[in-house]
Design a protein around this motif. Structure first.
Motif, PDB file in Angstrom:
ATOM      1  N   PHE A   5       0.829  -1.197   0.000  1.00 48.51           N
ATOM      2  CA  PHE A   5       0.000   0.000   0.000  1.00 48.51           C
ATOM      3  C   PHE A   5       0.867   1.252   0.000  1.00 48.51           C
ATOM      4  O   PHE A   5       0.551   2.229  -0.681  1.00 48.51           O
ATOM      5  CB  PHE A   5      -0.935  -0.008   1.214  1.00 48.51           C
ATOM      6  CG  PHE A   5      -1.741   1.255   1.334  1.00 48.51           C
ATOM      7  CD1 PHE A   5      -2.785   1.502   0.457  1.00 48.51           C
ATOM      8  CD2 PHE A   5      -1.438   2.203   2.288  1.00 48.51           C
ATOM      9  CE1 PHE A   5      -3.530   2.673   0.534  1.00 48.51           C
ATOM     10  CE2 PHE A   5      -2.171   3.371   2.382  1.00 48.51           C
ATOM     11  CZ  PHE A   5      -3.219   3.608   1.505  1.00 48.51           C
ATOM     12  N   THR A   6       1.946   1.226   0.723  1.00 43.39           N
ATOM     13  CA  THR A   6       2.851   2.384   0.774  1.00 43.39           C
ATOM     14  C   THR A   6       3.430   2.666  -0.604  1.00 43.39           C
ATOM     15  O   THR A   6       3.507   3.828  -1.020  1.00 43.39           O
ATOM     16  CB  THR A   6       3.985   2.134   1.790  1.00 43.39           C
ATOM     17  OG1 THR A   6       3.409   1.802   3.051  1.00 43.39           O
ATOM     18  CG2 THR A   6       4.861   3.359   1.935  1.00 43.39           C
ATOM     19  N   ASP A   7       3.819   1.613  -1.321  1.00 42.05           N
ATOM     20  CA  ASP A   7       4.331   1.791  -2.683  1.00 42.05           C
ATOM     21  C   ASP A   7       3.266   2.388  -3.596  1.00 42.05           C
ATOM     22  O   ASP A   7       3.546   3.259  -4.420  1.00 42.05           O
ATOM     23  CB  ASP A   7       4.810   0.460  -3.261  1.00 42.05           C
ATOM     24  CG  ASP A   7       6.059  -0.061  -2.577  1.00 42.05           C
ATOM     25  OD1 ASP A   7       6.761   0.754  -1.939  1.00 42.05           O
ATOM     26  OD2 ASP A   7       6.321  -1.269  -2.680  1.00 42.05           O
ATOM     27  N   GLN A   8       2.027   1.919  -3.474  1.00 40.80           N
ATOM     28  CA  GLN A   8       0.933   2.448  -4.288  1.00 40.80           C
ATOM     29  C   GLN A   8       0.677   3.917  -3.969  1.00 40.80           C
ATOM     30  O   GLN A   8       0.471   4.728  -4.871  1.00 40.80           O
ATOM     31  CB  GLN A   8      -0.349   1.642  -4.052  1.00 40.80           C
ATOM     32  CG  GLN A   8      -0.292   0.236  -4.599  1.00 40.80           C
ATOM     33  CD  GLN A   8      -1.536  -0.566  -4.256  1.00 40.80           C
ATOM     34  OE1 GLN A   8      -2.362  -0.153  -3.452  1.00 40.80           O
ATOM     35  NE2 GLN A   8      -1.656  -1.741  -4.870  1.00 40.80           N
ATOM     36  N   LEU A   9       0.689   4.260  -2.682  1.00 46.38           N
ATOM     37  CA  LEU A   9       0.476   5.642  -2.266  1.00 46.38           C
ATOM     38  C   LEU A   9       1.581   6.550  -2.786  1.00 46.38           C
ATOM     39  O   LEU A   9       1.320   7.640  -3.300  1.00 46.38           O
ATOM     40  CB  LEU A   9       0.395   5.723  -0.737  1.00 46.38           C
ATOM     41  CG  LEU A   9       0.141   7.106  -0.150  1.00 46.38           C
ATOM     42  CD1 LEU A   9      -1.212   7.631  -0.615  1.00 46.38           C
ATOM     43  CD2 LEU A   9       0.208   7.062   1.361  1.00 46.38           C
ATOM     44  N   ASN A  10       2.813   6.098  -2.701  1.00 49.39           N
ATOM     45  CA  ASN A  10       3.937   6.897  -3.199  1.00 49.39           C
ATOM     46  C   ASN A  10       3.856   7.076  -4.713  1.00 49.39           C
ATOM     47  O   ASN A  10       4.148   8.155  -5.235  1.00 49.39           O
ATOM     48  CB  ASN A  10       5.267   6.264  -2.798  1.00 49.39           C
ATOM     49  CG  ASN A  10       5.510   6.337  -1.304  1.00 49.39           C
ATOM     50  OD1 ASN A  10       4.964   7.198  -0.621  1.00 49.39           O
ATOM     51  ND2 ASN A  10       6.311   5.416  -0.796  1.00 49.39           N
ATOM     52  N   ALA A  13       1.076   9.631  -5.334  1.00 44.74           N
ATOM     53  CA  ALA A  13       1.507  10.978  -4.939  1.00 44.74           C
ATOM     54  C   ALA A  13       2.485  11.558  -5.951  1.00 44.74           C
ATOM     55  O   ALA A  13       2.459  12.759  -6.234  1.00 44.74           O
ATOM     56  CB  ALA A  13       2.132  10.937  -3.547  1.00 44.74           C
ATOM     57  N   ALA A  14       3.330  10.722  -6.518  1.00 48.64           N
ATOM     58  CA  ALA A  14       4.282  11.201  -7.518  1.00 48.64           C
ATOM     59  C   ALA A  14       3.588  11.524  -8.839  1.00 48.64           C
ATOM     60  O   ALA A  14       4.005  12.408  -9.580  1.00 48.64           O
ATOM     61  CB  ALA A  14       5.367  10.154  -7.746  1.00 48.64           C
ATOM     62  N   LYS A  15       2.517  10.830  -9.140  1.00 53.33           N
ATOM     63  CA  LYS A  15       1.833  10.985 -10.419  1.00 53.33           C
ATOM     64  C   LYS A  15       0.844  12.146 -10.420  1.00 53.33           C
ATOM     65  O   LYS A  15       0.680  12.827 -11.418  1.00 53.33           O
ATOM     66  CB  LYS A  15       1.109   9.679 -10.746  1.00 53.33           C
ATOM     67  CG  LYS A  15       0.556   9.587 -12.145  1.00 53.33           C
ATOM     68  CD  LYS A  15       0.027   8.187 -12.388  1.00 53.33           C
ATOM     69  CE  LYS A  15      -0.422   8.027 -13.819  1.00 53.33           C
ATOM     70  NZ  LYS A  15      -0.948   6.683 -14.067  1.00 53.33           N
TER      71      LYS A  15
END
Length: 122
Positions: A5-10, A13-15
């Motif tokens: 989930f953290t990877d998906q959130l990051n 947020a970057a996109k």
């Protein structure tokens, strides 16, 4: 590919810039979202009131009204995505389902007539 989930959130947020997304959604609120909502909700309320009138005129006891309101809501929902002969077939399938649950077929036919205007003879 994000794994947690953290990877998906990051990645999200970057996109996407949160300020930009908020600005775009706010800009279309009055021109797109609210008119669509008002059009849809007025049709739903009109169907509910038509169903209430039919159910009350048919003399359905209060303990049994939920079954008929459920049928009316299902048919009203089908009206948003179907029309014509397909809607008539959906209405007949819903009728068979609700009659099997104990609803009176004549009241169901009255609801179909009130909500879509026609009742099929099969």
């Amino acid at each position: 590919m994000p794994v947690s989930f953290t990877d998906q959130l990051n990645k999200y947020a970057a996109k996407y810039d949160g300020t930009n997304v908020t600005t775009v959604l706010t800009a279309i609120l009055t021109t797109v979202v609210e008119p669509r909502y008002e059009a849809a909700i007025s049709a739903i309320v009109a169907d509910r009131e038509a169903a209430r009138k039919v159910i009350e005129e048919a003399g359905v006891p209060p303990g049994r009204q939920a079954l008929y309101f459920a049928f009316a809501q299902a048919l009203s929902s089908a009206k948003l995505s179907h029309s014509g002969s397909v809607l008539a077939l959906v209405a007949q399938a819903l009728k068979a389902r609700f009659v099997a649950m104990g609803a009176d077929a004549t009241v169901i036919d009255q609801l179909i007539s009130a909500l879509i205007g026609t009742v099929s003879y099969y």
